[in-house]
Design an enzyme around this catalytic site. Structure first.
Site, short mmCIF file in Angstrom:
data_model
loop_
_atom_site.label_atom_id
_atom_site.label_comp_id
_atom_site.label_asym_id
_atom_site.label_seq_id
_atom_site.Cartn_x
_atom_site.Cartn_y
_atom_site.Cartn_z
N LYS A 196 6.14 -18.69 5.79
CA LYS A 196 6.05 -20.15 6.75
C LYS A 196 4.63 -18.35 8.01
O LYS A 196 5.44 -17.43 7.74
CB LYS A 196 6.93 -20.44 8.25
CG LYS A 196 7.46 -18.98 8.40
CD LYS A 196 8.40 -19.67 9.62
CE LYS A 196 7.80 -19.44 10.60
NZ LYS A 196 8.49 -19.01 12.30
N LYS A 230 14.42 -20.12 23.24
CA LYS A 230 14.29 -17.94 22.62
C LYS A 230 14.94 -18.02 24.69
O LYS A 230 15.05 -18.70 25.59
CB LYS A 230 13.04 -17.69 23.21
CG LYS A 230 12.78 -17.60 21.53
CD LYS A 230 13.09 -16.67 20.34
CE LYS A 230 11.87 -16.91 19.47
NZ LYS A 230 13.47 -16.91 18.28
N GLU A 275 18.32 -20.26 21.19
CA GLU A 275 18.98 -18.84 20.65
C GLU A 275 19.28 -18.29 21.72
O GLU A 275 17.77 -18.00 22.91
CB GLU A 275 17.32 -18.18 19.77
CG GLU A 275 17.22 -19.25 18.17
CD GLU A 275 15.72 -18.29 17.77
OE1 GLU A 275 16.21 -17.78 17.29
OE2 GLU A 275 14.57 -18.25 17.84
N ARG A 287 1.01 -1.05 0.35
CA ARG A 287 0.20 0.18 -0.11
C ARG A 287 0.64 1.02 -0.13
O ARG A 287 0.34 2.37 -0.64
CB ARG A 287 -1.28 -0.33 0.86
CG ARG A 287 -2.02 -0.84 0.70
CD ARG A 287 -3.22 -0.68 2.00
NE ARG A 287 -2.66 -1.77 3.25
CZ ARG A 287 -3.26 -1.13 4.35
NH1 ARG A 287 -4.45 -0.60 4.82
NH2 ARG A 287 -2.66 -1.36 5.34
N LYS A 347 19.68 -24.39 4.21
CA LYS A 347 20.42 -23.66 4.92
C LYS A 347 21.49 -24.79 4.30
O LYS A 347 21.22 -26.13 4.23
CB LYS A 347 19.78 -23.91 6.08
CG LYS A 347 19.48 -22.73 7.10
CD LYS A 347 19.44 -23.08 8.65
CE LYS A 347 18.87 -21.84 8.84
NZ LYS A 347 19.25 -21.01 9.13
N HIS A 380 10.74 -26.15 10.89
CA HIS A 380 12.18 -26.18 11.03
C HIS A 380 12.79 -27.57 11.75
O HIS A 380 13.27 -28.57 11.70
CB HIS A 380 12.71 -25.23 11.85
CG HIS A 380 12.23 -23.75 11.93
ND1 HIS A 380 11.42 -23.52 10.12
CD2 HIS A 380 12.25 -22.60 12.52
CE1 HIS A 380 11.76 -22.42 10.07
NE2 HIS A 380 11.65 -21.79 11.02
N ASP A 424 5.85 -21.78 16.11
CA ASP A 424 7.69 -20.95 15.57
C ASP A 424 8.90 -21.63 15.24
O ASP A 424 9.23 -21.56 13.94
CB ASP A 424 8.20 -20.28 17.11
CG ASP A 424 8.69 -19.01 15.74
OD1 ASP A 424 8.11 -18.44 14.94
OD2 ASP A 424 9.55 -18.70 16.57
N HIS A 479 12.74 -22.23 5.63
CA HIS A 479 14.04 -21.76 5.00
C HIS A 479 15.10 -22.43 6.08
O HIS A 479 16.27 -22.14 5.34
CB HIS A 479 14.36 -20.40 5.50
CG HIS A 479 13.95 -19.86 6.83
ND1 HIS A 479 14.29 -19.55 7.76
CD2 HIS A 479 15.73 -19.73 7.89
CE1 HIS A 479 14.47 -19.64 9.30
NE2 HIS A 479 14.94 -19.35 8.82
#
Ligand code: BG6
Length: 483
Positions: free
Chosen positions: A147, A329, A215, A43, A181, A239, A234, A177
């Site tokens: 995703k 996380k 992570e 937009r 890798k 993954h 997630d 993704h």
């Protein structure tokens, strides 16, 4: 044939952080087709030049020292911008006319890339259908879906059915993704281009498999999305289950999209979804302290930011071998790794030799940050009687190959242009993966097992270590094993 990529969500994060830097990098390496055009659609009212200027700044930021103004000047003329509203059906015939004008009379491979927020996927697909933009008379038409692909089995099925009303399966490219890798692809090479691993890659020699994606970062600015998603949606549904299928699958007869995906699907089918009463014992659910203080996170949120899940692949190769999947996380460091933990030798004649599977051989496949493989095995400590010690053989990509590892999107974008879907998820694959995750989500929503808090900078809640110990095993908590 000419190439055209139409990016929906052109003013968004994914476009500037991943897609355009990947296209620029392909250009720099001389791999971008010469006759390509990229049209941005969203937009924000940019002109072509304003969009190019904006992307020059952001690409410079994301590719760093690899940014070369001369290459950019050669690349930028292929970028165009056409403003429009994805929710407005009128915008689509206008877009079609603008794209056709750029394409001219030449047959063109056209790729629609849905880089928007997921709530716009269905409407975009419907509007493409109404405008006749999926028809393949003047060249292949493909659609890339980012995703998350649904939020559970029901919504994934719904999205698949909307897609299939407009596109045929061979036109649909569902991104994960992780499959782009290099080390993930190398897992296939390690397993199927070498003969030394296959004889031991089964229940006779392997005690269990650990797949960890840790992570160090917190949820940060993604609170609104993350709080409704949580770690299972997630990281696991996509993954981690992808890594599991590549680790567990049988050798495909050919390196061909459907041959590979058929084998992956067989693995997913062999995992029996958990019954509600099993979830409390087979999973660990954690949340880092201070998560609830993150912006846009509900003050009493019970969303999990850490999970450990034990799955079994019920077939001849893997019967009885647990696959432990773990992600979180705010963990101690960034590392994604697959650990193949072998069994102890059947008989130990050395008094100082390994006594528990925790000290037995293991193969560590490190996906990131540094890509490589490490084999742990016992040796004799010199001049110390029959003292044994676990030592290692390491292989690091960056020592053997000079070039940087490319970002996953470079490979994935090229594959879409070439029409190769090997590294993309098929509809049955996505639905089977949700079928494994849904029962866990449902039990968690009913409060089982209880949510365990952990301090940021640890390997998840302490209960996760106790859970492994109770099964006679230990997490491989090494930050990253290869520097
Ligand atoms: C994304 C998740 O799909 O993958 C993020 O939404 C996560 O939460 C990311 O951080 C991890 O990807 P990578 O490539 O950094 O391992």
């Amino acid at each position: 044939m000419n190439q055209m990529i139409v990016i929906f969500g052109a003013s968004g994060d994914l476009t500037r952080r991943k897609l355009v830097p990947a296209l620029y990098e392909l250009k720099r390496k001389g791999r971008l087709p010469a006759n390509i055009r990229v049209v941005g659609f969203s937009r924000t009212p940019y002109s072509d030049d304003a969009w190019r200027d904006y992307l020059q700044r952001t690409t410079r930021e994301f590719v760093g020292a690899k940014f070369d103004p001369t290459v950019w000047d050669q690349f930028a003329p292929c970028l165009f911008y056409r403003p429009g509203d994805i929710t407005d059906p009128e915008s689509f015939p206008r877009l079609e006319a603008a794209v056709r004008e750029l394409e001219g009379e030449q047959p063109t491979v056209r790729v629609y890339y849905l880089a928007t927020a997921p709530e716009f996927y269905e409407i975009a697909v419907r509007h493409l259908g109404i405008a006749g933009m999926a028809a393949e008379e003047s060249g292949p038409r493909r659609i890339v879906v980012e995703k998350p692909f649904g939020t559970n089995l029901a919504t994934a099925r719904q999205l698949n059915s909307v897609l299939h009303e407009v596109f045929r399966e061979h036109q649909i490219f569902r991104i994960d993704h992780y499959l782009g890798k290099e080390t993930v692809q190398n897992l296939l090479v390690l397993r199927f281009a070498n003969s030394i691993f296959e004889p031991i890659w089964n229940r006779n020699y392997i005690d269990h498999v650990q797949i960890t994606a840790a992570e160090a970062g917190t949820v940060g600015t993604r609170g609104a999305y993350y709080d409704s998603a949580g770690v299972l949606r997630d990281m696991f549904q996509n993954h981690l289950l992808q890594l599991l299928t590549l680790t567990a699958m049988e050798a495909p007869a050919r390196f061909d999209a459907d041959f590979i995906r058929d084998e992956k699907v067989k693995v997913l089918r062999a995992i029996t979804p958990m019954r509600p009463e099993e979830v409390a014992e087979a999973t660990v659910r954690g949340q880092y302290r201070k998560y609830r203080d993150e912006p846009n996170v509900r003050p009493h949120s019970t969303t999990a930011t850490f999970a450990a899940v034990r799955l079994y692949v019920e077939n001849w190769r893997w019967k009885g071998v647990p696959f432990y999947l773990r992600s979180g996380k705010a963990m101690e460091c960034n590392t994604t790794q697959i650990v193949i933990q072998f069994q102890l030798p059947p008989h130990m004649m050395f008094a100082t030799g390994p006594r528990s599977v925790k000290e037995a051989n293991r193969l560590v496949i490190q996906i990131q940050p540094a890509e490589g493989i490490q084999l742990h095995f016992h040796t004799k400590v010199p001049d110390a009687g029959m003292q044994l010690r676990l030592t290692d053989l390491s292989f690091q990509f960056r020592q053997k190959f000079a070039d940087d590892m490319p970002d996953a999107y470079q490979r994935l974008l090229l594959d879409v242009m070439h029409g190769d879907a090997s590294l993309f998820a098929r509809s049955d694959e996505v639905e089977l993966a949700w079928g494994i995750i849904d029962p866990i989500l449902e039990a968690w929503e009913a409060g089982q097992p209880p949510l365990a808090l952990y301090e940021a900078g640890e390997w998840g809640p302490p209960i996760s270590e106790q859970w492994m110990e109770a099964q006679g095993r230990r997490w491989f908590n090494v930050c990253p094993v290869l520097p």
